[in-house]
Every structure is written in structure tokens, then in C-alpha cells.
Scaffold this motif. Structure first.
Motif, PDB file in Angstrom:
ATOM      1  N   GLU A 152      77.398  23.468   7.995  1.00  0.00           N
ATOM      2  CA  GLU A 152      77.149  22.129   7.470  1.00  0.00           C
ATOM      3  C   GLU A 152      75.779  21.627   7.914  1.00  0.00           C
ATOM      4  OE1 GLU A 152      79.309  17.830   6.871  1.00  0.00           O
ATOM      5  OE2 GLU A 152      80.411  19.672   7.275  1.00  0.00           O
ATOM      6  N   HIS A 193      78.193  20.124   3.253  1.00  0.00           N
ATOM      7  CA  HIS A 193      78.869  21.384   3.542  1.00  0.00           C
ATOM      8  C   HIS A 193      78.194  22.476   2.701  1.00  0.00           C
ATOM      9  CE1 HIS A 193      83.203  23.155   4.233  1.00  0.00           C
ATOM     10  NE2 HIS A 193      82.247  23.945   4.726  1.00  0.00           N
ATOM     11  N   ASN A 217      90.806  21.024   5.194  1.00  0.00           N
ATOM     12  CA  ASN A 217      89.994  19.856   5.522  1.00  0.00           C
ATOM     13  C   ASN A 217      90.253  19.364   6.936  1.00  0.00           C
ATOM     14  OD1 ASN A 217      87.907  18.149   4.584  1.00  0.00           O
ATOM     15  ND2 ASN A 217      89.357  16.473   4.357  1.00  0.00           N
ATOM     16  N   HIS A 230      82.189  10.577  -0.345  1.00  0.00           N
ATOM     17  CA  HIS A 230      83.251  11.061  -1.233  1.00  0.00           C
ATOM     18  C   HIS A 230      84.262   9.973  -1.561  1.00  0.00           C
ATOM     19  CE1 HIS A 230      81.558  14.854   0.055  1.00  0.00           C
ATOM     20  NE2 HIS A 230      81.896  14.595   1.301  1.00  0.00           N
ATOM     21  N   SER A 270      89.389  12.852   1.049  1.00  0.00           N
ATOM     22  CA  SER A 270      88.346  12.647   2.049  1.00  0.00           C
ATOM     23  C   SER A 270      88.693  11.554   3.050  1.00  0.00           C
ATOM     24  CB  SER A 270      87.009  12.373   1.359  1.00  0.00           C
ATOM     25  OG  SER A 270      86.624  13.495   0.595  1.00  0.00           O
ATOM     26  N   GLN A 309      87.173  18.830   9.447  1.00  0.00           N
ATOM     27  CA  GLN A 309      86.962  17.493  10.006  1.00  0.00           C
ATOM     28  C   GLN A 309      87.249  17.390  11.501  1.00  0.00           C
ATOM     29  OE1 GLN A 309      86.068  14.514   8.189  1.00  0.00           O
ATOM     30  NE2 GLN A 309      85.480  15.962   6.595  1.00  0.00           N
ATOM     31  N   GLN A 345      84.154  16.554  -2.353  1.00  0.00           N
ATOM     32  CA  GLN A 345      83.918  17.321  -1.134  1.00  0.00           C
ATOM     33  C   GLN A 345      83.986  18.817  -1.433  1.00  0.00           C
ATOM     34  OE1 GLN A 345      86.209  15.679   2.133  1.00  0.00           O
ATOM     35  NE2 GLN A 345      85.988  17.586   3.296  1.00  0.00           N
TER      36      GLN A 345
END
Length: 347
Positions: free
Chosen positions: A175, A119, A100, A246, A236, A104, A263
Motif C-alpha cells: 500500500e 492499495h 479486509n 470509499h 469500507s 485494515q 476499495q
């Protein structure tokens, strides 16, 4: 991102703890003296994209809290992450621990709390484990962008590199940058060459792990999970004060969702647990995973995850095992995540 801290008087330095390198992309402690945590960041819409666009490098610390927090969000308390592992008896992070963080990375330049994306695809290569106490450098870039069926898609490539320069994990994700998540469902599970049905023959051999004796048709014993609202919110980035579909009930409603959804990358972590169980330590150095997210998953909705061997091929040092993987909602039987995995194991 550089964070400035108020320094105590020189004679107090020995008694007052000094700020430590942080474990996440951003340091939430800055909220004590910053009014707008996302000031100066771009709105995450397709029109604001730059191709290519670089993100990072940024350094994160793999501390005890980061590992235990991930264990909580996934309900995955692998003893290798809490005590000794097969890698020189050192404590390591979960295979998908940094997934993640890589996804991110774009929020270093785009406002995370204004993101209402989806995503659609994730691909990860696992090159080496990450160790407790290690400082890891993350970097990535947007490499492609296109519009399809009225949606703006962007492709991110990123990687995590250890203190000694070794590759830990590589990521390629796709995404939709701005959409209405509640309108996206049943997006299909195919590629031009393959399709994952999630069906298992009734006579399939159920196994607890894969190895050199695996054969096509073997199915991994199912992993059952329920991801709660608390787990989804923590995963998240609620701890960094990021609000999204999320972690926030009201934002989920604005996206035409009844409740927050899990997520996609958190579901990748569920499959990472499955495949760690399937391949053991080899997953951390020879693993590959590619998945597509085909249906949303609401918090508290029970799921089942598994892997199905589709091929076994001899390679120089042993066997390469190919498998289909998927996650299924138990409430209605629909697949939420489908994909493919492979790993090399010694004979």
C-alpha cells in the motif's frame, strides 16, 4: 483493544442482554461513551512507520450478520454461506470474508479516518474455510517499507487463524500510505516475468467452472457487477464510523476524486466469487491469488470479471490450474484489477 461496559445491578443480569464479542476490528458500541474513537492513534504517514511493527492479535466473531453483510457488499449470496456447505454440511463464510479485516489491521495503531492511501497489490492464500460462529484470531505486521517515484510504500503480512489453530487465510499486501488517489491511474499490469492483457482469443472455450478436464485457453463465463455507493461504504467500515475515500463523498473530493471509489480489497472479493465458482470447494483449501490494482473504480461503474486458464499441470493428487484474472470497467473498457490465480483440483 479492550472495551469496558457499564454493568447492570447483579439482580438484573438475568434479564438484560450482556455485550457479546464483536464481529469487527473495533466495537462501534463504544461511541456511546467515548468522544474520540481514534484518540491516541498515529497519523498514517510514511514518516510514522516502524519496521517491523506488529498488529494484534485481535479476535473477531464470524456471526450471521458478518456473513450477510459481506454478501450484501459483494452481491454474492452463495448458498454455502447462507445454508449448508460441502464442508460437513456446516455454514461457512465467503472465501474473502476476512480479507479486509487483515488489510485494515494497521488501523489498530493508525487512524483509519485519516488514511488516504492506495492499495497497489494483494496476495492471498486460502487454507481452510471459516465457519459460522467461529472466533478467529487475526495478527499481522509491517515487514518492509520503501520509497519509489516519490511515494512511500509499506508491505503488510497477516493471517487469520481458527479456534483450533488451523490457518484460514494468509495475506500479503502493498500500500501507498499517503497519496492523492485521483492522480493515480494506469499504473501498469506487469511483473518482471508476466503481464496480463485481459485479451481472450475469439475461439476460446467459455466454461462455467474449471476442473481436471480444463485446458489452456479456457475462459470462465464472465461475472457482471455494479458496486453501489452503499455497498462500498459498508465494505469500507462505515459501520465502525470510519470515514475514507470509499465511504465519504467529501473525503473523496479532497483526494481529487469526483465520487468515492471501490476499495481494491472489495474487488478482490469479486474475483473470490469468480474463483469459488470456478474451483468450487477446492478454492477454500488450495487457492492462491495475486492481483495488482491498476486503475481506480468509481462506485456505480459496471464491471466484468473473469479468469483465463494459462496452464494445467499434473500434481500428486490431481491437477494444478493456473489462470490470469482481471476486472474491467464496462464504461470505457479499461482494466482496474489484474492478476494471477492457481488452485489444485482432484482428477
Amino acid at each position: 483493544m479492550t472495551v469496558k461496559h457499564m454493568m447492570p445491578p447483579r439482580d438484573a443480569c438475568d434479564s438484560i442482554p450482556q455485550p457479546q464479542p464483536w464481529r469487527d476490528l473495533t466495537d462501534p458500541r463504544r461511541a456511546a461513551h467515548v468522544d474520540d474513537l481514534e484518540a491516541g492513534l498515529k497519523e498514517p504517514i510514511f514518516e510514522n512507520l516502524e519496521i517491523p511493527e506488529e498488529f494484534g492479535p485481535v479476535t473477531v466473531t464470524i456471526d450471521d450478520h458478518k456473513i450477510k453483510r459481506f454478501a450484501f457488499t459483494q452481491d454474492d449470496y452463495n448458498p454455502w454461506t447462507l445454508a449448508a456447505s460441502p464442508f460437513d454440511r456446516r455454514r461457512i463464510g465467503h472465501a474473502c470474508l476476512l480479507g479486509n479485516d487483515l488489510v485494515q489491521l494497521f488501523t489498530l495503531k493508525y487512524a483509519g479516518s485519516k488514511t488516504v492511501g492506495f492499495h497497489t497489490e494483494e496476495q492471498m492464500w486460502f487454507d481452510s474455510p471459516v465457519y459460522l460462529g467461529e472466533r478467529v484470531t487475526l495478527s499481522g505486521s509491517y515487514v518492509e517499507a520503501c520509497e519509489r517515484r516519490g511515494q512511500g510504500y509499506v508491505v503488510m503480512e497477516a493471517r487469520a487463524v481458527g479456534e483450533d489453530g488451523r490457518s484460514i487465510v494468509r495475506h500479503r499486501g502493498v500500500e501507498i500510505l499517503r497519496t492523492v488517489p485521483g492522480t493515480l491511474a494506469g499504473r501498469g499490469s506487469s511483473t518482471p516475468e508476466r503481464k496480463v492483457s485481459g485479451e481472450v482469443p475469439p475461439d476460446a472455450r467459455v466454461v462455467q467452472s474449471f476442473g481436471s478436464d480444463s485446458r489452456p485457453g479456457d475462459v470462465l463465463a464472465a461475472l457482471h457487477k455494479v458496486i453501489t455507493a452503499e455497498q462500498a461504504a459498508v465494505f469500507s467500515r462505515i459501520g465502525e464510523y470510519v470515514r475514507n475515500i470509499h465511504s465519504d463523498f467529501l473525503i473523496a473530493r479532497e483526494g481529487k476524486l469526483r465520487v468515492p471509489i471501490v476499495q481494491g480489497q472489495q474487488q478482490v472479493g469479486v474475483l473470490g466469487e469468480c474463483l469459488t465458482r470456478a474451483f468450487g470447494q477446492h478454492w477454500f483449501t488450495k487457492g492462491w491469488l495475486r492481483v495488482k490494482f491498476v486503475n481506480t473504480l468509481e462506485v456505480f461503474d459496471p464491471i466484468t470479471a473473469t479468469a483465463f486458464v494459462t496452464g494445467v499441470e499434473s500434481v500428486e493428487e490431481g491437477k494444478r490450474i493456473d489462470a490470469e484474472v482481471w476486472i474491467r470497467r464496462r464504461s470505457d473498457g479499461k482494466l482496474t484489477t489484474v492478476g494471477w490465480a492457481s488452485c489444485e483440483v482432484p482428477n
